[in-house]
Motif scaffolding. Sequence first.
Motif, PDB file in Angstrom:
ATOM      1  N   ILE A 298       0.812  -1.325   0.039  1.00  0.00           N
ATOM      2  CA  ILE A 298      -0.110   0.091   0.027  1.00  0.00           C
ATOM      3  C   ILE A 298       0.967   1.135  -0.078  1.00  0.00           C
ATOM      4  O   ILE A 298       0.602   2.093  -0.673  1.00  0.00           O
ATOM      5  CB  ILE A 298      -0.865  -0.134   1.414  1.00  0.00           C
ATOM      6  N   LEU A 299       2.000   1.165   0.647  1.00  0.00           N
ATOM      7  CA  LEU A 299       2.788   2.235   1.117  1.00  0.00           C
ATOM      8  C   LEU A 299       3.501   2.491  -0.409  1.00  0.00           C
ATOM      9  O   LEU A 299       3.623   3.510  -1.078  1.00  0.00           O
ATOM     10  CB  LEU A 299       3.817   2.023   1.835  1.00  0.00           C
ATOM     11  N   ILE A 300       3.971   1.331  -0.996  1.00  0.00           N
ATOM     12  CA  ILE A 300       4.617   1.668  -2.425  1.00  0.00           C
ATOM     13  C   ILE A 300       3.756   2.168  -3.442  1.00  0.00           C
ATOM     14  O   ILE A 300       4.049   3.073  -4.347  1.00  0.00           O
ATOM     15  CB  ILE A 300       5.044   0.273  -2.783  1.00  0.00           C
ATOM     16  N   ALA A 301       2.656   1.612  -3.357  1.00  0.00           N
ATOM     17  CA  ALA A 301       1.442   2.233  -4.274  1.00  0.00           C
ATOM     18  C   ALA A 301       1.090   3.558  -4.070  1.00  0.00           C
ATOM     19  O   ALA A 301       0.959   4.662  -4.893  1.00  0.00           O
ATOM     20  CB  ALA A 301       0.001   1.516  -4.170  1.00  0.00           C
ATOM     21  N   LYS A 302       1.220   3.954  -2.840  1.00  0.00           N
ATOM     22  CA  LYS A 302       0.924   5.522  -2.608  1.00  0.00           C
ATOM     23  C   LYS A 302       2.052   6.386  -2.975  1.00  0.00           C
ATOM     24  O   LYS A 302       2.052   7.202  -3.441  1.00  0.00           O
ATOM     25  CB  LYS A 302       0.667   5.653  -1.106  1.00  0.00           C
ATOM     26  N   GLN A 303       3.281   5.743  -2.700  1.00  0.00           N
ATOM     27  CA  GLN A 303       4.507   6.506  -3.010  1.00  0.00           C
ATOM     28  C   GLN A 303       4.593   6.914  -4.567  1.00  0.00           C
ATOM     29  O   GLN A 303       4.885   7.926  -4.915  1.00  0.00           O
ATOM     30  CB  GLN A 303       5.830   5.911  -2.437  1.00  0.00           C
ATOM     31  N   LEU A 304       4.409   5.776  -5.317  1.00  0.00           N
ATOM     32  CA  LEU A 304       4.302   5.888  -6.664  1.00  0.00           C
ATOM     33  C   LEU A 304       3.390   7.043  -7.406  1.00  0.00           C
ATOM     34  O   LEU A 304       3.475   7.627  -8.006  1.00  0.00           O
ATOM     35  CB  LEU A 304       4.018   4.381  -7.349  1.00  0.00           C
ATOM     36  N   TYR A 305       2.023   6.574  -6.654  1.00  0.00           N
ATOM     37  CA  TYR A 305       0.871   7.613  -7.165  1.00  0.00           C
ATOM     38  C   TYR A 305       1.155   8.855  -6.999  1.00  0.00           C
ATOM     39  O   TYR A 305       1.177   9.956  -7.542  1.00  0.00           O
ATOM     40  CB  TYR A 305      -0.119   7.005  -6.430  1.00  0.00           C
TER      41      TYR A 305
END
Length: 602
Positions: free
Chosen positions: A436-443
């Motif tokens: 979730i963190l990775i997705a958020k960072q990317l986004y």
Amino acid sequence: MVEIGHVTAVVGIEITIKANTNSNLETHFFRGAAFKGVSIREFIAIDHGFREVVCLVEGEYLDDRMKEGDGPEQHYVRKLKVRPIGYFEDGIFSDGIKFLPKIGDIAKLIPEVNVEKIFEPKDGGGFSIGKLLKEEIQISLPWKDLFNTHVGIFGNTGSGKSNTLAKLLTTLFDLKVERMVGKSKFVVIDFNGEYSGGQICDENYKSVTKLSTRRKDSDRYALSDSEFWDAETLGILFQATTNTQKPFLRRIISGRQRFAEVPNSLKRFLRATLERVLKSKDPSLEALEQIKHLARLLDADELSEALDEVGLRSGYNIDSFHVLPEAGKNWRFLSQEEYEDFVEERFLSEVDDINIDEISGIRELQLRANLQIVRDALGGAVQYDHIQPLLRRIESFKGDLEKVISVEDEAVEKVKPLQVISFREVKQDIKKIVPILIAKQLYEHHKKTSTSPPSSTVHLVVDEAHNILSTQSSRESESWKDYRLELFEEIIKEGRKFGMFIILSSQRPSDISATIVSQVHNFFIHRLVNDRDLALLDNTISTLDSVSKSQIPSLPKGACVVTGTTFDIPMLLQVDRLDVTREPDSRDVDLDELWGDSDIII
Ligand SMILES: Nc1ncnc2c1ncn2[C@@H]1O[C@H](COP(=O)(O)OP(=O)(O)OP(=O)(O)O)[C@@H](O)[C@H]1O
Ligand SMILES: [Mg+2]
């Protein structure tokens, strides 16, 4: 032209054709060309002026009639139910129901070359991942229109999803990888370590981050200092509630920022807090207990011992923690001055010996959270009941998160077009948080830097997406679930504008939030048997027709229904199996081979 019958009824878009008696051969030959016979899911053409309306056969049945003439003899007429899907004009296929046949129009077979044209995209560019299941024609997919949409791959376990996903990416990378560099990246969240070998593309273009909560020396996902010290990030990592725990995290972060320039700011903060607790005119038992806890966390034995004496000797009800300096003697109250000297000597000097210069970001957070709660307690503003669960989560996740996340002064952005992050060796609860963190960072990062139209794209690939996108989970709080799903819902609803796309695969589409599934543009649906999953597909995929749908429960391995906004008509595709060296690490076990020769004698 091989005539097979003529139109006898047109009701809405349902067309009935009376078939000629010789129409049920498997293959027809006419002037040296082969024509497929008529059966379900085949195509036929109906003459309509200069055009030919292309129809899909959806059903066939027999009608009984009395034979004309003398005797009451029955005879049967073969009838076909067909549905128009498009038309040929000047040899070019266009999809859509623009023309409908009339009664009496002649129906005929379509030569195989023309069947190919029906599926062939206008500009496929050689992007082929498989053959049409029935016609066995190798088909190109319009990759340009496929990879700028959200894609869903669904199917039961072992139905070939991972193979399809890998084949899609492998084919794309084989064709385009050089041109992607610096412009696009595919980030694969790989829960089972299926893509961390030689899959998809060679290592020049691929970076693999193998996270592990088992080993200490494994790769870590790097966050920059400013990315980590962010209320949202910390909120995700420790599943903070919005009402009380997030504001608490914000206080920690703003406090840290205020003194960021001061050398040794953490140690000073610790010292100052300890001093405040011990010299307070209004001593707080809670603050004292917290600071004792903190000393234990820091492994500061001397300080812990000294603090333990405070509790023992002073009793908790006196005006201040005035204690007797020498053990064993009767205790008396010190003068203010004497007491302050004593505190300095006995407690504060111990802080200088504590080594906290090199601690990890996560440990620093833990210390700061404990210090903050002491500060709040001194101010009388602490809501223990609400904050304690957060501290406990920090405590329990600390060790594991330290192994998978690193906080760097400046995190270097990776430029390789394929970035695989393997969670194979990661504990279940961390598996639910870090992606979730990775997705958020990317986004967030991509949103900030994106232009219109986007000059770069990010493709987030999540195999086994039910791990993080399921709507059902009894182990987590409602608010965290909402947050987790809202983030992905936002990416899937807004991402397209910024050039961020999701490719997800899952065994249970019905477990995944309906908002997410309904925003997916294109689907590769493998064998699915559960009624709930099928019903969900029915409700969310507008482009799925009833014939294709009825085949989903009985599709063979690797076959899927391909449908969605990019494709004119749903098609049944048998995806090519990847080469052994490039297929995902998810092969079926061969028991015969496994049990072949055993050296162990019992
Ligand atoms: N197109 C195909 N043709 C033939 N065999 C295939 C094809 N795709 C997959 N297989 C075989 O089926 C097995 C399972 O495939 P795969 O791992 O892709 O399934 P999956 O749907 O991802 O399963 P899971 O949900 O458990 O991850 C493998 O042994 C694979 O080699
Ligand atoms: Mg799989």
